[in-house]
Design an enzyme around this catalytic site. Sequence first.
Site, short mmCIF file in Angstrom:
data_model
loop_
_atom_site.label_atom_id
_atom_site.label_comp_id
_atom_site.label_asym_id
_atom_site.label_seq_id
_atom_site.Cartn_x
_atom_site.Cartn_y
_atom_site.Cartn_z
N PHE A 1 0.77 -1.26 0.11
CA PHE A 1 -0.07 0.13 0.02
C PHE A 1 0.99 1.17 0.02
O PHE A 1 1.65 1.48 0.84
CB PHE A 1 -0.90 0.14 1.13
CG PHE A 1 -1.99 -0.97 1.30
CD1 PHE A 1 -3.30 -0.57 0.74
CD2 PHE A 1 -1.80 -2.08 1.84
CE1 PHE A 1 -4.29 -1.41 1.01
CE2 PHE A 1 -2.82 -3.07 1.80
CZ PHE A 1 -3.99 -2.98 1.50
N ASP A 2 0.55 2.22 -0.82
CA ASP A 2 0.95 3.61 -0.48
C ASP A 2 0.14 4.07 0.44
O ASP A 2 -0.99 3.52 0.82
CB ASP A 2 0.74 4.06 -2.12
CG ASP A 2 1.01 5.88 -1.84
OD1 ASP A 2 2.05 6.22 -1.38
OD2 ASP A 2 -0.04 6.62 -2.23
#
Length: 240
Positions: A8-9
């Site tokens: 995940f960013d």
Amino acid sequence: MTLAAVLFDMDGTLVNSEPLWEETLHELAAEYGGTLSDAARFSMVGTDMVTSMTILHADLGQPWRDIAASGLRITELTERLFARGLPWRPGARELLAECRAAGLPLALVTSTERRLVEVALETLGRDTFAVVVCGDEVGGHTKPHPAPYLRAAELLGVDVTRCVAIEDSPAGVRSAVAAGAAVLGVPGDVVLAPELGATLAPSLTGVDLAFLRRLLAEDLAVQDGEPAVLGGRPRPPALG
């Protein structure tokens, strides 16, 4: 075709922190006696601090300013806002909870520096991610370079081509695509072009593990028999 991990960013993907960054960037521009343009602001989304400060200085016509000093000032201003708590992006908290309940390894892969990430983890949960890769921990090879996502997969001990990365910015999508991950793009403040190589969704609302597994399976299926370009994304390049 087993999904090995989800990467995940952070800013704009899991939490709606981009308005906070915008507030502090405009505040610093005002301190410097100028005004930040919309074009310069949008070009900063998803980039590391050095790149952002370089853009800021050029936009203000003040390229002589010290990048490190500006970065420190932005960090100080943003840290105060982060400490108040960060608003979640729609569907993000639910997807994280489902992934964790399934025992799926998760990584946070962000261009933000460790000092601010430590504050953000108060909202995200310090035990949510098995691995956290920050923008100041990849030897200068920040997004759109593939190094951050390759590093996350290495630390998790998984094959990056069996991972789904979730991003909101062009720089982040390019990084994950170049690393070899299947990519889900969830645009926020910046438009994501389909030709970047990501599957696009309007938000994480309704995105679940079944969706991510299908995305990976379809991405891998497209790769079969393709010697150079896989489903619109290149094979992972050698780092150097």
